[in-house]
Design an enzyme around this catalytic site. Sequence first.
Site, PDB file in Angstrom:
ATOM      1  N   ASP A   1       0.827  -1.199   0.000  1.00 18.96           N
ATOM      2  CA  ASP A   1       0.000   0.000   0.000  1.00 18.96           C
ATOM      3  C   ASP A   1       0.870   1.263   0.000  1.00 18.96           C
ATOM      4  OD1 ASP A   1      -2.852   0.896   0.424  1.00 18.96           O
ATOM      5  OD2 ASP A   1      -1.943   1.869   2.160  1.00 18.96           O
TER       6      ASP A   1
ATOM      7  N   GLU B   1      14.437 -15.717   0.732  1.00 17.23           N
ATOM      8  CA  GLU B   1      14.660 -16.805   1.695  1.00 17.23           C
ATOM      9  C   GLU B   1      13.677 -17.945   1.450  1.00 17.23           C
ATOM     10  OE1 GLU B   1      14.089 -15.012   5.508  1.00 17.23           O
ATOM     11  OE2 GLU B   1      15.830 -13.692   5.294  1.00 17.23           O
TER      12      GLU B   1
HETATM   13  C1  GLC Z   1      -4.283   2.916  -0.692  1.00 14.84           C
HETATM   14  C2  GLC Z   1      -5.483   2.018  -0.545  1.00 14.84           C
HETATM   15  C3  GLC Z   1      -6.640   2.845  -0.092  1.00 14.84           C
HETATM   16  C4  GLC Z   1      -6.299   3.463   1.251  1.00 14.84           C
HETATM   17  C5  GLC Z   1      -4.999   4.244   1.178  1.00 14.84           C
HETATM   18  C6  GLC Z   1      -4.461   4.543   2.545  1.00 14.84           C
HETATM   19  O1  GLC Z   1      -4.444   3.841  -1.700  1.00 14.84           O
HETATM   20  O2  GLC Z   1      -5.731   1.348  -1.746  1.00 14.84           O
HETATM   21  O3  GLC Z   1      -7.814   2.094   0.011  1.00 14.84           O
HETATM   22  O4  GLC Z   1      -7.326   4.324   1.637  1.00 14.84           O
HETATM   23  O5  GLC Z   1      -3.992   3.513   0.529  1.00 14.84           O
HETATM   24  O6  GLC Z   1      -3.989   3.393   3.161  1.00 14.84           O
END
Ligand code: GLC
Length: 557
Positions: free
Chosen positions: A219, A268
């Site tokens: 993310d 790993e």
């Molecule tokens: C990314 C995720 C989204 C979230 C954001 C903050 O863009 O896909 O859903 O709100 O990160 O974590």
Amino acid sequence: MTVRSTTAESGLPAEFAVDPDWWRQAVVYQIYPRSFADADGNGIGDLQGVTSRVPYLRELGVDAVWLSPFYPSALADGGYDVDDYRDVDPRIGTLADFDAMAAALAAAGIKLIVDIVPNHTSDRHEWFREALTAPPHSPARDRYIFRDGTGPDGSLPPADWRSAFGGPAWTRVPDGQWYLHTFTREQPDLNWDHPQVREDFLRTLRFWSDRGVHGFRVDVANGLVKDLPEKLPSQAELDAMPQDGSHPVLDRDEVHEVYEAWREVFDEYDPPRFGIAEAWVAPERRARYASPRGLGQAFNFDLLEADFDAGRFREIVTFNLASVRRVGSSSTWVLSNHDVVRHATRYGLPPAAGNEGRAGVRWLLNGGREPALDTGAGLRRARAATLFTLALPGSAYLYQGEELGLHEVADIPDGARQDPAFFRDREATVGRDGCRVPLPWSAEGPSYGFGPGEAHLPQPSWFADHSVAVQEEDPGSTLNLYRRALAHRRRLRAGESLEWVETGHEQVLAFRRPNGWLCVTNFGDSAVDLPEGEVVLTSRPLEGGRLPGATTAWLQT
Ligand code: GLC
């Protein structure tokens, strides 16, 4: 180097130790767990629900599942506010449920990718609680980004930065200091210069890899490393800075050192784990995130932002195939995910407005009334675009419900909405709940088969006709189209090459893949003749042997 054999440790079948490059040409199905299947009837989808639907996933024919966050969370941002990276939200299940799900997927030959959220924790994470009880400038605060305020008494924020969902990006704590949160105030940004932060994520990667996880969706992969000067720039100054690797908060070059350390952990394992970066960066900087020395793959959101247009689609495909080839990765294709208006809806809105789902957002803002949505055209184009992307070299990332041809749900009452984007920036967006409504599995029941009780977001009545049970009975349904398409793709295992075939029509694209596979898409309105070959699949019926507008055909030549 430790060599871990997942198969031995987790008791998974030996044939699960597979091609180390399996992810390069995979079909990955994104599960937003709270909205997929609810086994215990609390209205929230859960891991047992996923396990119960493994036969469905197998029949659909996907290679892997990507599970969006399932960690303990107050759900300030749909689970992207993580309290504990090495546990399961009790509303979603337990670690034992996770193991059972991983084993069921493995037995079905389906790999598992989990979402990892390294840019920020939640404000309930033990580190943040510790930071709040520790004094200013203490080591505990240093795991996050704390600053003193400005103004004579420090009561003004360190800078006027806006958070991604609207509202300020700095929040004050009781003793007067401020912390940075790129997203909601419940999502404090971590300080990736802190060695404990780096070490702890390596531990998390091993924790899930040991439990049979094959990859990680990362993310906000471009946000982790920051370099904030003593005197912070204003938001306007920040916006004007080039994002060329030297920007204070976005896409800094040093972020790749983090992923090189992750790669050592990935290697790993057998097969080696991999990562896929969610990095909304300039297209020419994206391939760096896909380096085999780092994560391995990166999301390409270009098609998701494009209108249904032959020229744009061709340009995007050509550019992306070339750029991943340079770094030794494979491309990715995405039409929908949990953050954007579903593609069946985007393509049913007036063109040019479809970009980034912005038209969708405008349409949602007025309750789904104007501009008029042409649901039929939207779905026709969506089916054609899906067959187009499934024929491309690289990995296709599908989002739950797109295989049912679901549209965005527009008419969610304000009181039922959950997305923080709605609460923080109502003028600009109604948020992302409309693509996160729990799936309809049957035409009846309190939540159309999602679970024994009501769903956590209201489902519209048209979900009945779109349910899995109804579509299974209809040979022409979108579900059956996806099933046939994935089966054909799997049979051909066509590798990485693509050769464009000139069609003589501006709005018709055709490309050839190995093993005689030819894909032809008519982005225009009127029917055209098909090239020679045996038609194996079409996104809708041909018209007198010709390819209608907004249709894709796969041919065997
Ligand atoms: C990314 C995720 C989204 C979230 C954001 C903050 O863009 O896909 O859903 O709100 O990160 O974590």
